[in-house]
Design a protein around this motif. Structure first.
Motif, PDB file in Angstrom:
ATOM      1  N   GLY A 157       0.704  -1.311  -0.037  1.00  0.00           N
ATOM      2  CA  GLY A 157      -0.002   0.054   0.080  1.00  0.00           C
ATOM      3  C   GLY A 157       0.764   1.305   0.056  1.00  0.00           C
ATOM      4  O   GLY A 157       0.227   2.283   0.338  1.00  0.00           O
ATOM      5  N   TRP A 177      -7.717  -0.772  -0.307  1.00  0.00           N
ATOM      6  CA  TRP A 177      -8.755  -1.476   0.329  1.00  0.00           C
ATOM      7  C   TRP A 177      -9.502  -0.818   1.473  1.00  0.00           C
ATOM      8  O   TRP A 177      -9.021   0.375   1.845  1.00  0.00           O
ATOM      9  CB  TRP A 177      -8.035  -2.828   0.908  1.00  0.00           C
ATOM     10  CG  TRP A 177      -7.208  -2.190   2.077  1.00  0.00           C
ATOM     11  CD1 TRP A 177      -7.051  -1.975   3.005  1.00  0.00           C
ATOM     12  CD2 TRP A 177      -5.506  -2.107   1.742  1.00  0.00           C
ATOM     13  NE1 TRP A 177      -6.040  -1.530   3.858  1.00  0.00           N
ATOM     14  CE2 TRP A 177      -4.969  -1.509   3.058  1.00  0.00           C
ATOM     15  CE3 TRP A 177      -4.679  -2.221   0.537  1.00  0.00           C
ATOM     16  CZ2 TRP A 177      -3.809  -1.279   3.325  1.00  0.00           C
ATOM     17  CZ3 TRP A 177      -3.210  -2.139   0.850  1.00  0.00           C
ATOM     18  CH2 TRP A 177      -2.841  -1.580   2.078  1.00  0.00           C
ATOM     19  N   SER A 179     -10.817  -2.839   3.903  1.00  0.00           N
ATOM     20  CA  SER A 179     -10.763  -3.852   4.940  1.00  0.00           C
ATOM     21  C   SER A 179      -9.422  -4.626   4.412  1.00  0.00           C
ATOM     22  O   SER A 179      -9.342  -5.293   3.554  1.00  0.00           O
ATOM     23  CB  SER A 179     -11.688  -4.908   5.470  1.00  0.00           C
ATOM     24  OG  SER A 179     -13.043  -4.133   5.431  1.00  0.00           O
ATOM     25  N   ASP A 180      -8.368  -4.581   5.496  1.00  0.00           N
ATOM     26  CA  ASP A 180      -7.025  -5.375   5.409  1.00  0.00           C
ATOM     27  C   ASP A 180      -7.103  -6.506   6.522  1.00  0.00           C
ATOM     28  O   ASP A 180      -7.244  -6.254   7.531  1.00  0.00           O
ATOM     29  CB  ASP A 180      -6.136  -4.429   5.392  1.00  0.00           C
ATOM     30  CG  ASP A 180      -4.536  -5.003   5.307  1.00  0.00           C
ATOM     31  OD1 ASP A 180      -4.644  -6.355   4.991  1.00  0.00           O
ATOM     32  OD2 ASP A 180      -3.656  -4.478   5.451  1.00  0.00           O
ATOM     33  N   THR A 181      -7.118  -7.855   5.886  1.00  0.00           N
ATOM     34  CA  THR A 181      -7.100  -8.926   6.879  1.00  0.00           C
ATOM     35  C   THR A 181      -5.779  -9.040   7.440  1.00  0.00           C
ATOM     36  O   THR A 181      -5.905  -9.641   8.492  1.00  0.00           O
ATOM     37  CB  THR A 181      -7.694 -10.079   5.923  1.00  0.00           C
ATOM     38  OG1 THR A 181      -6.702 -10.467   4.947  1.00  0.00           O
ATOM     39  CG2 THR A 181      -8.971 -10.014   5.528  1.00  0.00           C
ATOM     40  N   ILE A 182      -4.749  -8.495   7.047  1.00  0.00           N
ATOM     41  CA  ILE A 182      -3.456  -8.659   7.660  1.00  0.00           C
ATOM     42  C   ILE A 182      -3.236 -10.223   7.679  1.00  0.00           C
ATOM     43  O   ILE A 182      -2.528 -10.560   8.728  1.00  0.00           O
ATOM     44  CB  ILE A 182      -3.251  -8.004   8.887  1.00  0.00           C
ATOM     45  CG1 ILE A 182      -4.019  -6.498   8.847  1.00  0.00           C
ATOM     46  CG2 ILE A 182      -1.710  -7.663   9.217  1.00  0.00           C
ATOM     47  CD1 ILE A 182      -3.931  -5.654  10.178  1.00  0.00           C
ATOM     48  N   LEU A 207      -8.907  -6.999   1.112  1.00  0.00           N
ATOM     49  CA  LEU A 207      -7.620  -7.358   1.123  1.00  0.00           C
ATOM     50  C   LEU A 207      -7.205  -8.650   1.635  1.00  0.00           C
ATOM     51  O   LEU A 207      -7.354  -8.863   2.812  1.00  0.00           O
ATOM     52  CB  LEU A 207      -6.610  -6.284   1.124  1.00  0.00           C
ATOM     53  CG  LEU A 207      -5.234  -6.694   0.808  1.00  0.00           C
ATOM     54  CD1 LEU A 207      -4.782  -6.991  -0.417  1.00  0.00           C
ATOM     55  CD2 LEU A 207      -4.247  -5.565   1.512  1.00  0.00           C
TER      56      LEU A 207
END
Length: 239
Positions: A157, A177, A179-182, A207
């Motif tokens: 990003g 994004w 929402s980033d799920t990481i 993401l």
């Protein structure tokens, strides 16, 4: 005297009304009606809230085995997604890329070698994107009506002025994004599910990466999306 005052009042009223009208026009020009797509600094973070869809994105540099598993799960649920692929991965996995695209999944550009695009000069930004574009095009050119999506997801990003200049010149939309799920860091299927579905709404861009725990969480994520009356689709159909 009264007539003079009246005329003065009318003249001042006209001047004030004209100034207010000019201010209103300038205000509207500076703050246009809100778009259906949330764009910040020329990067898209959220799609159309009226679309009835969410966009699932997978950034890919490794784990081809999981990429294929993700595609299979998506197919089983009648869902689509966009795979943002690294050029160095495409160079070794052109057959997999062709399979993804043949199944209706969208292919986006993720740069060649996962470099920090905020720190790259114009030439290096262009090289990373252009080489990946050529690899993608070469892998998919045999498909009928193939057209490059012209979507770019910057690695990590990380964005900079040079990157935006290159993307504009090359006709790319920059995709971030909602929402980033990481998932690349936190290997917990339950946590990935929670991050993917929290406050879920139409237009969201979620993401993910092809990790083992993402594969585990994906069926539950897709079931939740459906339970909310939404459809998982490619980025181009959401923005």
């Amino acid at each position: 005297m009264n007539e003079i005052k009246f005329r003065t009042f009318c003249a001042n009223f006209v001047i004030i009304a004209t100034l207010l009208m000019s201010f209103a026009v300038a205000f509207v020009a500076a703050y246009p009606e809100k778009s259906d797509v949330l764009t910040v600094n020329n990067a898209i973070y959220e799609g159309n809230k009226e679309s009835g869809k969410v966009a699932l994105t997978f950034n890919v540099y490794e784990r081809t085995d999981n990429v294929l598993k993700i595609a299979e799960i998506l197919n089983e649920h009648g869902a689509k997604a966009t795979f943002f692929v690294g050029g160095c991965w495409v160079a070794k996995n052109a057959d997999t890329l062709l399979k993804l695209s043949s199944n209706g999944f969208e292919i986006g550009n993720h740069g060649y070698s996962h470099r920090d695009h905020a720190k790259l000069n114009v030439k290096s930004n262009a090289d990373e994107i252009r080489v990946t574009e050529r690899l993608i095009d070469n892998a998919l050119s045999s498909l009928p009506d193939y057209k490059n999506s012209k979507l770019f997801a910057p690695p990590s990003g990380s964005m900079g002025e040079n990157m935006f200049t290159v993307c504009k010149d090359m006709g790319y939309k920059v995709i971030m994004w909602t929402s980033d799920t990481i998932d690349w860091r936190d290997h917990d299927a339950n946590l990935i599910f929670e991050r993917a579905t929290k406050n879920l709404k139409a237009g969201d861009i979620i993401l993910m990466h092809p990790t083992d725990d993402t594969v585990t969480a994906l069926p539950k994520i897709l079931e939740y999306i459906s339970s909310q009356g939404l459809t998982a689709d490619i980025v181009s159909n959401v923005i």
